[in-house]
Scaffold this active site. Structure first.
Site, PDB file in Angstrom:
ATOM      1  N   LYS A 146       0.825  -1.252  -0.147  1.00 38.89           N
ATOM      2  CA  LYS A 146      -0.067   0.072  -0.084  1.00 38.89           C
ATOM      3  C   LYS A 146       0.828   1.312  -0.100  1.00 38.89           C
ATOM      4  O   LYS A 146       1.958   1.274   0.565  1.00 38.89           O
ATOM      5  CB  LYS A 146      -0.782  -0.132   1.291  1.00 38.89           C
ATOM      6  CG  LYS A 146      -1.741   1.125   1.222  1.00 38.89           C
ATOM      7  CD  LYS A 146      -2.546   0.977   2.653  1.00 38.89           C
ATOM      8  CE  LYS A 146      -3.773   2.240   2.637  1.00 38.89           C
ATOM      9  NZ  LYS A 146      -4.505   2.015   4.017  1.00 38.89           N
ATOM     10  N   SER A 168      -9.306   1.832   3.308  1.00 36.32           N
ATOM     11  CA  SER A 168      -8.745   2.698   2.267  1.00 36.32           C
ATOM     12  C   SER A 168      -7.623   1.816   1.485  1.00 36.32           C
ATOM     13  O   SER A 168      -6.886   2.070   0.724  1.00 36.32           O
ATOM     14  CB  SER A 168      -7.750   3.627   3.108  1.00 36.32           C
ATOM     15  OG  SER A 168      -7.080   3.087   3.995  1.00 36.32           O
ATOM     16  N   SER A 226      -9.428  -0.487   7.503  1.00 40.19           N
ATOM     17  CA  SER A 226      -8.817  -0.391   6.184  1.00 40.19           C
ATOM     18  C   SER A 226      -8.285  -1.356   5.399  1.00 40.19           C
ATOM     19  O   SER A 226      -8.065  -1.657   4.268  1.00 40.19           O
ATOM     20  CB  SER A 226      -8.075   0.862   6.127  1.00 40.19           C
ATOM     21  OG  SER A 226      -8.744   2.087   5.776  1.00 40.19           O
TER      22      SER A 226
HETATM   23  N1  GLN Z   1     -12.578   4.278   7.002  1.00 38.02           N
HETATM   24  C1  GLN Z   1     -12.027   4.898   8.326  1.00 38.02           C
HETATM   25  C2  GLN Z   1     -11.361   6.078   8.102  1.00 38.02           C
HETATM   26  O1  GLN Z   1     -11.799   6.886   6.949  1.00 38.02           O
HETATM   27  C3  GLN Z   1     -10.804   3.952   8.260  1.00 38.02           C
HETATM   28  C4  GLN Z   1      -9.628   4.237   7.553  1.00 38.02           C
HETATM   29  C5  GLN Z   1      -8.447   3.312   7.928  1.00 38.02           C
HETATM   30  O2  GLN Z   1      -8.535   2.259   8.685  1.00 38.02           O
HETATM   31  N2  GLN Z   1      -7.371   3.771   7.247  1.00 38.02           N
HETATM   32  O3  GLN Z   1     -10.797   6.811   8.810  1.00 38.02           O
END
Ligand code: GLN
Length: 484
Positions: free
Chosen positions: A80, A155, A179
């Site tokens: 990532k 994400s 994420s």
């Molecule tokens: N969707 C959550 C956020 O926007 C979690 C994102 C993540 O785990 N990086 O913060």
């Protein structure tokens, strides 16, 4: 028809490479060809490091020919783009880091490299990992390989889609509020979020430092266990890593869950759950019960407070962490008349809307007069949420739930409604607040052919048991053998 090399799991490819059935260069080329063929539609990668990959594969072949072994020797993986890779562009999905080339490599990536991995490239992400769909990427959205009109989750959506479309044998992601698990669920692959402190965060560009954890997206539980074994462990560069020894995770996959106590939290089986998700998760729990696990009804009473607590804590930490992107030290710098204008313009032009929203929210909840009312209160409620889990884990070994209330939604469906987007993480966020471990395992499909994920959650450093339960379930069901 014979199996194409890109279709193999890591554990199958490892054995075949040792036997000399094919070379690491052939395996890597198969993955690169697959990327060339498929990624024009999926858009999982921000950067493909083809040349580097082939060079690393050739080096792996040289090691193999000398009879050397390493856990990931010659295995092509993706990372990532929030993890620093020395000499390879690292954007965090943000325009503000468009040209940023880190001078060092994240510990987790370094450990994969030391274990012999071949780096295929860097995968797309919501900007600074803030989002649930990859639509907040400053570059382009990633598409779900099961239905290109839908999101892959986020994400770590690029990593999820890359593994699901078999453009990487596995990938690293990061999980601050879901994420890793959400894209794994939406893309029908395995996604493991280790306990806080299990994997070094050194070189992971920080979002919410008390929540962030690097995880893996893999084709099956055995591969996830193998990868965790490589990346886990204490690191002098991250003082929050635990000194606890790293168990031999792969050896815990016994297939035996007799007597394992599995908790079903009332608060996770609520109205609004897509009926097919509810049915698939309940059927999965029946499978585990059929294997001899004992199912226990439990309560995590503060679950409804997790989302607001998360959006206070995560944004507060993000506002501090993202202060370093000032147009001077990293990446993009606006062409402005004065230094103050340069800060303002670089951040104004470099950050996308969601990142700005979070910086403003976070700055607000930390400001004088509001700190006690919001940030401090959120920290106190966070403790209650953690205590819910601690008390549940005195009664059960593992907690089971859906990963998300629905299957993958359509691209564009939630972009204009941040609250609706935030709700996708309803069932994943509490675990990050508690610092415990969780995994998403494929457990079926809805009527439209979209994957559904089963979430299993374990106590702090409970990965071995978690993986054992996930593996036993997986091996009793066909879902991990279906590909987009
Ligand atoms: N969707 C959550 C956020 O926007 C979690 C994102 C993540 O785990 N990086 O913060």
């Amino acid at each position: 028809m014979s199996t194409a090399l890109y279709e193999l799991t890591i554990h199958a490819a490892r054995a075949a490479l040792q036997r000399g059935d094919f070379s690491a260069v052939e395996l890597t080329q198969s993955l690169l060809d697959r990327i060339a063929q498929v990624d024009g539609q999926v858009n999982a990668y921000l950067t493909v490091t083809a040349e580097l990959a082939l060079a690393q594969a050739a080096a792996a072949d040289a090691c193999l020919s000398r009879g050397e072994t390493a856990p990931l020797l010659g295995i092509p993986l993706a990372v990532k783009d929030v993890l620093c890779t020395e000499g390879v562009r690292t954007t965090c999905g943000s325009r503000i880091l468009e040209h940023f080339i880190p001078p060092y490599t994240a510990t987790a990536v370094q450990r994969l490299a030391a274990a012999g991995m071949v780096l295929l490239g860097k995968t797309n992400t919501d900007e600074f990992a803030m989002g649930s769909s990859t639509e907040n990427s400053g570059y382009f959205p990633t598409h779900n390989p099961w239905d290109l009109a839908r999101v892959p989750g986020g994400s770590s959506g690029g990593s999820g889609a890359a593994v699901a479309a078999q453009m990487a044998m596995a990938a690293l992601g990061s999980d601050t509020g879901g994420s890793v698990r959400l894209p794994a669920s939406y893309c029908g692959v395995v996604g493991l979020k280790p306990s806080y402190g299990r994997v070094s965060r050194y070189g992971l560009v920080a979002y919410g430092s008390s929540l962030d954890q690097i995880g893996v997206l893999a084709k099956d539980v055995r591969d996830a266990a193998l990868l965790l074994g490589v990346i886990a462990g204490q690191d002098p560069h991250d003082s929050t890593t635990m000194p606890a020894p790293v168990p031999a995770y792969s050896q815990s996959l016994s297939g035996d869950v007799r007597g394992l106590r599995i908790g079903l939290p009332d608060e996770y089986f609520v109205e609004g759950l897509q009926p097919e998700v509810d049915a698939a998760v309940r059927a999965a729990i029946d499978v585990l019960a059929g294997l001899g696990a004992e199912v226990v009804r439990i309560s995590l009473p503060n679950t409804d407070k997790a989302l607001p607590v998360y959006y206070l804590v995560a944004t507060a930490e993000a506002s501090a962490n993202l202060a370093r992107f000032d147009g001077v030290r990293y990446g993009f710098s606006a062409d402005s008349a004065s230094i103050l204008d340069n800060y303002r313009d670089s951040r104004g032009q470099g950050f996308g809307a969601e990142v700005k929203r979070r910086i403003m929210l976070g700055t607000y909840v930390l400001s004088a007069g509001y700190y006690d009312a919001y940030y401090l209160k959120a920290q106190q409620v966070r403790t209650l949420i953690k205590q819910d889990f601690e008390s549940a884990f005195t009664q059960v070994d593992v907690i089971a739930s859906p990963v998300a209330p629905t299957t993958a939604f359509r691209l564009g469906e939630k972009v204009d409604d941040p609250l609706a987007m935030y709700l996708s993480d309803l069932f994943t966020i509490p675990l990050n607040l508690a610092g415990m471990c969780g995994i998403s395992v494929p457990c079926g499909f809805d009527a439209q052919g979209l994957p559904i994920g089963l979430q299993l959650m374990g106590p702090h450093l409970g990965e071995a048991t978690l993986l054992r339960a996930a593996h036993a379930y997986e091996q009793a069901t066909p879902w991990h053998t279906r590909w987009a």
